[in-house]
Write a protein that holds these residues in place. Structure first.
Motif, PDB file in Angstrom:
ATOM      1  N   ILE A  34       0.865  -1.182   0.000  1.00  0.00           N
ATOM      2  CA  ILE A  34       0.000   0.000   0.000  1.00  0.00           C
ATOM      3  C   ILE A  34       0.896   1.224   0.000  1.00  0.00           C
ATOM      4  N   ARG A  35       0.868   1.974  -1.085  1.00  0.00           N
ATOM      5  CA  ARG A  35       1.740   3.142  -1.228  1.00  0.00           C
ATOM      6  C   ARG A  35       0.925   4.431  -1.232  1.00  0.00           C
ATOM      7  N   THR A  36       1.422   5.426  -0.524  1.00  0.00           N
ATOM      8  CA  THR A  36       0.907   6.788  -0.583  1.00  0.00           C
ATOM      9  C   THR A  36       2.110   7.688  -0.862  1.00  0.00           C
ATOM     10  N   PRO A  37       1.911   8.986  -1.092  1.00  0.00           N
ATOM     11  CA  PRO A  37       3.057   9.835  -1.421  1.00  0.00           C
ATOM     12  C   PRO A  37       4.191   9.787  -0.413  1.00  0.00           C
ATOM     13  N   ASP A  38       3.908   9.640   0.879  1.00  0.00           N
ATOM     14  CA  ASP A  38       4.963   9.702   1.881  1.00  0.00           C
ATOM     15  C   ASP A  38       5.079   8.456   2.744  1.00  0.00           C
ATOM     16  N   ASN A  39       4.290   7.450   2.447  1.00  0.00           N
ATOM     17  CA  ASN A  39       4.306   6.248   3.282  1.00  0.00           C
ATOM     18  C   ASN A  39       4.190   5.003   2.415  1.00  0.00           C
ATOM     19  N   CYS A  40       4.633   3.886   3.006  1.00  0.00           N
ATOM     20  CA  CYS A  40       4.470   2.604   2.342  1.00  0.00           C
ATOM     21  C   CYS A  40       4.222   1.544   3.414  1.00  0.00           C
ATOM     22  N   THR A  41       3.159   0.773   3.240  1.00  0.00           N
ATOM     23  CA  THR A  41       2.849  -0.317   4.159  1.00  0.00           C
ATOM     24  C   THR A  41       2.932  -1.637   3.402  1.00  0.00           C
ATOM     25  N   LEU A  42       3.654  -2.577   3.975  1.00  0.00           N
ATOM     26  CA  LEU A  42       3.736  -3.914   3.410  1.00  0.00           C
ATOM     27  C   LEU A  42       3.001  -4.887   4.322  1.00  0.00           C
ATOM     28  N   TRP A  43       2.271  -5.791   3.717  1.00  0.00           N
ATOM     29  CA  TRP A  43       1.709  -6.938   4.429  1.00  0.00           C
ATOM     30  C   TRP A  43       2.467  -8.173   3.985  1.00  0.00           C
ATOM     31  N   LEU A  44       2.876  -8.973   4.966  1.00  0.00           N
ATOM     32  CA  LEU A  44       3.642 -10.179   4.667  1.00  0.00           C
ATOM     33  C   LEU A  44       2.999 -11.382   5.346  1.00  0.00           C
ATOM     34  N   THR A  45       3.094 -12.524   4.687  1.00  0.00           N
ATOM     35  CA  THR A  45       2.616 -13.778   5.249  1.00  0.00           C
ATOM     36  C   THR A  45       3.806 -14.563   5.773  1.00  0.00           C
ATOM     37  N   ALA A  46       3.730 -14.963   7.034  1.00  0.00           N
ATOM     38  CA  ALA A  46       4.826 -15.680   7.681  1.00  0.00           C
ATOM     39  C   ALA A  46       4.433 -17.136   7.891  1.00  0.00           C
ATOM     40  N   PRO A  47       5.408 -18.041   8.022  1.00  0.00           N
ATOM     41  CA  PRO A  47       5.084 -19.437   8.328  1.00  0.00           C
ATOM     42  C   PRO A  47       4.310 -19.537   9.635  1.00  0.00           C
ATOM     43  N   ALA A  48       3.418 -20.512   9.716  1.00  0.00           N
ATOM     44  CA  ALA A  48       2.532 -20.646  10.876  1.00  0.00           C
ATOM     45  C   ALA A  48       3.308 -20.805  12.174  1.00  0.00           C
ATOM     46  N   GLU A  49       4.438 -21.494  12.117  1.00  0.00           N
ATOM     47  CA  GLU A  49       5.184 -21.740  13.356  1.00  0.00           C
ATOM     48  C   GLU A  49       5.914 -20.502  13.872  1.00  0.00           C
ATOM     49  N   LEU A  50       5.992 -19.438  13.058  1.00  0.00           N
ATOM     50  CA  LEU A  50       6.701 -18.232  13.469  1.00  0.00           C
ATOM     51  C   LEU A  50       5.784 -17.066  13.808  1.00  0.00           C
ATOM     52  N   ILE A  51       4.550 -17.092  13.328  1.00  0.00           N
ATOM     53  CA  ILE A  51       3.675 -15.930  13.518  1.00  0.00           C
ATOM     54  C   ILE A  51       3.416 -15.661  14.994  1.00  0.00           C
ATOM     55  N   GLN A  52       3.512 -16.690  15.855  1.00  0.00           N
ATOM     56  CA  GLN A  52       3.290 -16.498  17.287  1.00  0.00           C
ATOM     57  C   GLN A  52       4.356 -15.597  17.925  1.00  0.00           C
ATOM     58  N   TYR A  53       5.499 -15.467  17.259  1.00  0.00           N
ATOM     59  CA  TYR A  53       6.581 -14.636  17.786  1.00  0.00           C
ATOM     60  C   TYR A  53       6.550 -13.203  17.245  1.00  0.00           C
TER      61      TYR A  53
END
Length: 203
Positions: free
Chosen positions: A113-132
């Motif tokens: 998600i890009r705007t003129p002054d910001n950028c947001t990334l969404w990432l998918t992590a392995p199930a065993e790591l998302i708890q951390y």
């Protein structure tokens, strides 16, 4: 040890790919080659690698099977730009958070998600790591120390400032890219300790 403050972009100038082994040679930018020596460590996309050869601003590393399986280094091609950080020295300012350079796995960019002054990334992590990965906690992505935004199911977001986009590979990130992920070891230790306590209490 590393701090997660990426020092710039290096360029892949040679690759020697063999069965479950790869040699990678990179060119460091001017001003980042002082006191290079064989056996020293440099984080490449957040992965701690050992210098096996160097000449002027060119540095070579060996990458073994385990590293190729866990990281995105096996997908590199000649001409690719990569994040690098020289190992921290005693007395250096820790501007990010303490990193080992031992990659946990890769996460996949699912949305940008890009705007003129910001950028947001969404990432998918392995199930065993998302708890951390917790909101407002720390993660290292391709060697960058970053604060997590939201966490939803198996995905999490990060918010990038223009400076980060300018000096790291995230400026050219694309959906589907595999990003090296190192979870915060302190968070991991706390979560594992609590889980063991709860498990033992319910026995």
């Amino acid at each position: 040890m590393f701090t997660g403050i990426v020092q710039g972009l290096a360029e892949v100038i040679a690759l020697n790919k063999r069965d479950q082994f790869m040699q990678i040679r990179v060119s460091l930018p001017e001003g980042h080659t002082k006191n290079l020596q064989t056996g020293a460590s440099i984080a490449i996309n957040g992965t701690c690698l050992t210098i096996t050869e160097f000449s002027q601003n060119e540095v070579q590393f060996d990458v073994i099977e385990e590293t190729l399986q866990v990281t995105n280094l096996g997908k590199l091609e000649i001409g690719d730009r990569i994040n690098f950080e020289r190992a921290a020295r005693y007395g250096d300012e820790i501007g990010g958070h303490q990193l080992s350079g031992h990659i946990s796995s890769t996460a996949t960019i699912s949305q940008i998600i890009r705007t003129p002054d910001n950028c947001t990334l969404w990432l998918t992590a392995p199930a065993e790591l998302i708890q951390y990965i917790i909101p407002k906690g720390f993660v290292a992505l391709n060697g960058c120390s970053l604060t997590t935004g939201e966490v939803q199911a198996s995905s999490f977001s990060i918010h990038l400032i223009p400076e980060t986009l300018a000096v790291t590979t995230f400026g050219n990130a694309n959906i589907g890219d595999k990003i090296n992920l190192e979870v915060d070891p302190q968070t991991q230790a706390i979560v594992d300790t609590v889980n063991r306590f709860l498990h033992n209490r319910n026995l």
